[in-house]
Design a protein around this motif. Structure first.
Motif, PDB file in Angstrom:
ATOM      1  N   THR A  37      47.252  -1.398  63.787  1.00 33.52           N
ATOM      2  CA  THR A  37      48.473  -2.158  64.016  1.00 33.52           C
ATOM      3  C   THR A  37      49.590  -1.644  63.124  1.00 33.52           C
ATOM      4  O   THR A  37      49.333  -1.111  62.038  1.00 33.52           O
ATOM      5  CB  THR A  37      48.251  -3.664  63.746  1.00 33.52           C
ATOM      6  N   GLU A  38      50.810  -1.821  63.586  1.00 33.66           N
ATOM      7  CA  GLU A  38      51.954  -1.494  62.751  1.00 33.66           C
ATOM      8  C   GLU A  38      52.514  -2.741  62.067  1.00 33.66           C
ATOM      9  O   GLU A  38      53.552  -2.691  61.430  1.00 33.66           O
ATOM     10  CB  GLU A  38      53.051  -0.807  63.581  1.00 33.66           C
ATOM     11  N   ASP A 165      57.945   4.553  66.412  1.00 26.68           N
ATOM     12  CA  ASP A 165      58.966   4.848  67.415  1.00 26.68           C
ATOM     13  C   ASP A 165      60.244   5.395  66.795  1.00 26.68           C
ATOM     14  O   ASP A 165      61.217   5.680  67.502  1.00 26.68           O
ATOM     15  CB  ASP A 165      59.276   3.602  68.260  1.00 26.68           C
ATOM     16  N   GLY A 166      60.273   5.530  65.454  1.00 29.10           N
ATOM     17  CA  GLY A 166      61.431   6.060  64.754  1.00 29.10           C
ATOM     18  C   GLY A 166      62.520   5.036  64.487  1.00 29.10           C
ATOM     19  O   GLY A 166      63.559   5.368  63.923  1.00 29.10           O
TER      20      GLY A 166
END
Length: 179
Positions: A37-38, A165-166
């Motif tokens: 997970t992030e 995702d930046g």
């Protein structure tokens, strides 16, 4: 904390205090959870704690009156854990910071919720006046859980984290007050 058994969505699990013999499993578990997970602060393998480091944390948390380290087990396998770390500085001694993580395959069984509830119960008995946590703004389920358990938003750290995702994301600072 002595072991307590729970049933959640068809799974029996136990929550208990961490012991030194858990160190190896906790070291491996933390790396796995960080990669699932992030929502957490670390990417897989970052800020690695080897078993000896976990042993030191467990000893410190067991001996410290203002710390708590809980594990959740399913069939004698650790599937999640939470830590509550107090502050020994006199001006901050009324508060502690909480964090929780559960293996993704065990999400939805109430394990994180029970770890939170057990921590709240402990914090009240330990006379912790302010229990704090940080949560990623996109983790809406966790924010709702915390709010249902008496936490309120204290602030937001803007563009606090950069994800895969930046893009930058905010961190929500929450606290639960006693008395």
């Amino acid at each position: 904390m002595s072991a307590k058994e729970f049933l959640g969505n068809g799974i029996r699990y136990t929550i208990r205090s961490a012991i030194i013999n858990d160190a190896q499993e906790l070291s491996e578990l933390r790396v796995q959870i960080d990669g699932e997970t992030e929502n957490l602060d670390r990417e897989k393998g970052e800020d690695y704690l080897d078993p000896q480091a976990f042993e030191q944390v467990i000893v410190r948390d067991t001996e410290g009156k203002r710390n708590l380290f809980l594990v959740a087990e399913v069939d004698h396998r650790i599937v999640g854990f939470s830590r509550c770390q107090g502050n020994e500085l006199k001006r901050f001694s009324h508060q502690a910071e909480f964090g929780v993580c559960v293996l993704k395959e065990f999400w939805g069984h109430g394990i994180g919720k029970k770890l939170l509830k057990e921590t709240i119960s402990w914090s009240e008995s330990a006379d912790i006046k302010k229990l704090t946590l940080k949560v990623l703004e996109t983790n809406e389920k966790a924010i709702q859980l915390y709010e249902r358990n008496g936490f309120e938003t204290e602030g937001v750290l803007k563009k606090d984290k950069i994800l895969s995702d930046g893009k930058y994301y905010n961190t929500v600072l929450m606290a639960r007050f006693k008395g």
